[in-house]
Design a protein around this motif. Structure first.
Motif, short mmCIF file in Angstrom:
data_model
loop_
_atom_site.label_atom_id
_atom_site.label_comp_id
_atom_site.label_asym_id
_atom_site.label_seq_id
_atom_site.Cartn_x
_atom_site.Cartn_y
_atom_site.Cartn_z
N GLU A 83 0.85 -1.20 0.00
CA GLU A 83 0.00 0.00 0.00
C GLU A 83 0.89 1.24 0.00
OE1 GLU A 83 -3.08 0.13 2.87
OE2 GLU A 83 -3.42 -2.03 2.82
N LYS A 84 0.88 1.95 -1.11
CA LYS A 84 1.69 3.16 -1.20
C LYS A 84 0.97 4.33 -0.52
CE LYS A 84 4.47 2.29 -5.27
NZ LYS A 84 4.94 2.84 -6.55
N ASP A 85 1.77 5.27 -0.05
CA ASP A 85 1.27 6.51 0.55
C ASP A 85 0.37 6.25 1.75
OD1 ASP A 85 2.55 7.89 -1.52
OD2 ASP A 85 0.81 7.64 -2.82
N ASN A 86 0.52 5.08 2.34
CA ASN A 86 -0.27 4.78 3.54
C ASN A 86 0.69 4.20 4.58
OD1 ASN A 86 -2.34 4.33 5.32
ND2 ASN A 86 -3.03 2.43 4.36
N TYR A 87 1.48 5.08 5.17
CA TYR A 87 2.56 4.66 6.03
C TYR A 87 2.16 4.76 7.50
CZ TYR A 87 4.84 5.83 1.62
OH TYR A 87 5.18 5.93 0.29
N SER A 88 2.32 3.66 8.21
CA SER A 88 1.94 3.65 9.62
C SER A 88 3.05 4.21 10.52
CB SER A 88 1.60 2.23 10.05
OG SER A 88 2.71 1.37 9.87
N SER A 89 4.28 4.32 9.97
CA SER A 89 5.40 4.82 10.77
C SER A 89 6.50 5.30 9.83
CB SER A 89 5.96 3.71 11.67
OG SER A 89 6.56 2.69 10.87
N ILE A 90 7.49 5.95 10.39
CA ILE A 90 8.63 6.40 9.57
C ILE A 90 9.38 5.20 9.01
CG2 ILE A 90 8.94 8.60 10.78
CD1 ILE A 90 11.26 7.26 12.31
N TYR A 91 9.33 4.07 9.72
CA TYR A 91 10.03 2.87 9.25
C TYR A 91 9.31 2.29 8.03
CZ TYR A 91 11.81 3.55 13.95
OH TYR A 91 12.35 4.11 15.08
N GLU A 92 7.97 2.31 8.06
CA GLU A 92 7.19 1.86 6.90
C GLU A 92 7.51 2.73 5.69
OE1 GLU A 92 4.07 -0.56 6.39
OE2 GLU A 92 5.86 -1.35 7.34
N LYS A 93 7.60 4.03 5.92
CA LYS A 93 7.89 4.96 4.81
C LYS A 93 9.27 4.67 4.21
CE LYS A 93 7.51 9.87 3.61
NZ LYS A 93 8.65 9.96 2.70
N GLN A 94 10.24 4.36 5.08
CA GLN A 94 11.58 4.04 4.58
C GLN A 94 11.56 2.82 3.65
OE1 GLN A 94 13.64 3.78 8.43
NE2 GLN A 94 14.91 5.51 7.80
N ILE A 95 10.73 1.85 3.99
CA ILE A 95 10.65 0.63 3.18
C ILE A 95 9.85 0.86 1.90
CG2 ILE A 95 9.71 -1.73 3.08
CD1 ILE A 95 12.05 -1.72 4.88
N LEU A 96 8.70 1.49 2.01
CA LEU A 96 7.74 1.51 0.90
C LEU A 96 7.88 2.70 -0.04
CD1 LEU A 96 4.53 0.34 2.81
CD2 LEU A 96 6.15 -1.05 1.52
N ASP A 97 8.50 3.76 0.41
CA ASP A 97 8.64 4.94 -0.44
C ASP A 97 9.82 4.72 -1.39
OD1 ASP A 97 8.45 7.40 -1.56
OD2 ASP A 97 9.30 8.50 0.12
N ARG A 98 9.51 4.37 -2.65
CA ARG A 98 10.55 4.00 -3.61
C ARG A 98 10.10 4.29 -5.03
NH1 ARG A 98 10.03 -1.32 -6.21
NH2 ARG A 98 7.99 -2.20 -5.69
N GLU A 99 11.07 4.26 -5.94
CA GLU A 99 10.78 4.39 -7.36
C GLU A 99 10.28 3.05 -7.91
OE1 GLU A 99 10.90 7.25 -8.94
OE2 GLU A 99 11.66 8.28 -7.14
N GLU A 100 9.48 3.09 -8.95
CA GLU A 100 8.88 1.87 -9.52
C GLU A 100 9.92 0.85 -9.96
OE1 GLU A 100 5.90 0.65 -9.80
OE2 GLU A 100 4.84 2.33 -8.87
N ASP A 101 11.07 1.33 -10.49
CA ASP A 101 12.05 0.41 -11.06
C ASP A 101 13.14 0.00 -10.06
OD1 ASP A 101 13.18 2.89 -10.88
OD2 ASP A 101 14.13 2.85 -12.86
N GLU A 102 13.00 0.39 -8.81
CA GLU A 102 14.00 0.02 -7.81
C GLU A 102 13.87 -1.46 -7.46
OE1 GLU A 102 15.55 3.15 -4.65
OE2 GLU A 102 13.36 3.17 -4.73
N LEU A 103 14.96 -2.21 -7.61
CA LEU A 103 14.96 -3.62 -7.23
C LEU A 103 15.11 -3.79 -5.72
CD1 LEU A 103 17.28 -5.10 -10.02
CD2 LEU A 103 14.79 -5.16 -9.91
#
Length: 296
Positions: A83-103
């Motif tokens: 789920e993008k843009d739905n971060y429960s914590s700063i740690y979630e944002k660190q994991i999920l906030d990325r570019e589409e082509d990032e492996l």
């Protein structure tokens, strides 16, 4: 004479300080020294130099973990359910906030005074076992990574100091590369769907669980979201750590916590206790996790 007197006073103070540290009323230093030494392959003698067998036994019996008996429920993992843009914590944002082509994404941070490196791998099917070209002599990680065209690599299974051969299982692309015996071993395995299986595995379990990749070490730290029970400091000392984990959305996590570097400092090896690992892993949403060989 004044210089010599001052020198001996300083030495006396150091000796008294060390005596109080090792034998004083506060047991943190004693627990650290004994549990860390007793969980090394070659340096258990460091505990026996300072402490009696009874003291060592008492400390180890007060600091331990209770192994998780349950098996990984693969139905709990939904690969790609991010789920993008739905971060429960700063740690979630660190994991999920990325570019589409990032492996993958590398997250660096400090835990207490130690350098930590967390890699989020977004396609779990890209994670594979890589093997040393000589099983009973080993090979350094950078060489293994280069020979296997790895983009990201971490240390894996343990080995015996007695004969140099691996402990437990090695499975690569569905093939059993090595099995110490037919017994079950605490292992990290990835099945054909890209789901991490953390727990005890034997050769006979591989086909049933559709295992493609596997290495053995332990303990399993989290299974189905349930953390291992730790008494005291867990009994495995303060050490450098390597962990492989998976979130419920299928993202694989590689975690490395450094110690004090190549040379032993006056503080020892450094690193973290097992309960520190749980804190870090739970921050980043690990649902299944297993401790791998932390290295030196």
């Amino acid at each position: 004479m004044k210089f010599i007197t001052k020198l001996f006073i300083i030495l006396d103070i150091i000796i008294v300080f060390c005596f109080l540290l090792v034998y004083g009323p506060y047991d943190k230093a004693r627990v650290f020294w004994i549990t860390t030494s007793m969980n090394t392959m070659n340096h258990k003698y460091l505990a026996h130099i300072f402490y009696s067998d009874d003291t060592i036994e008492k400390v180890m019996n007060s600091n331990y973990y209770v192994s998780l008996e349950e098996s990984t429920n693969v139905d709990d993992i939904t690969i790609g359910a991010i789920e993008k843009d739905n971060y429960s914590s700063i740690y979630e944002k660190q994991i999920l906030d990325r570019e589409e082509d990032e492996l993958y994404k590398l997250i660096e941070f400090k835990y207490k005074e130690f350098n930590c490196y967390l890699v989020a791998i977004y396609d779990p099917k890209r994670v594979h076992t890589a093997v040393a070209n000589n099983l009973n002599r080993g090979q350094i990680l950078t060489e293994i990574a280069k020979e296997n065209d790895a983009i990201v690599a971490i240390n894996g299974g343990g080995y015996s100091w007695a004969d140099g051969y691996p402990e437990g299982l090695i499975v690569q692309n569905g093939n059993v590369i090595y099995a110490r015996s037919n017994n079950g071993y605490a292992s990290a395995a990835i099945n054909e769907d890209g789901i991490l299986i953390s727990g005890e595995l034997s050769v006979k379990d591989l086909k049933e669980k559709k295992i493609k990749e596997a290495l053995s070490f332990g303990p399993a730290l989290i299974v189905n979201g349930n953390p291992i029970k730790i008494v005291g400091t867990g009994g495995s000392g303060m050490n450098p750590r390597t962990v492989i984990a998976q979130r419920k959305d299928g993202i694989i996590l590689f975690l490395v916590v450094n110690g004090y570097g190549q040379d032993l400092s006056f503080k020892g090896r450094g690193g973290v206790y097992l309960n520190d690992l749980l804190i870090i892993l739970q921050r980043y949403g690990a649902y299944n996790a297993i401790n791998m060989d932390g290295g030196s």
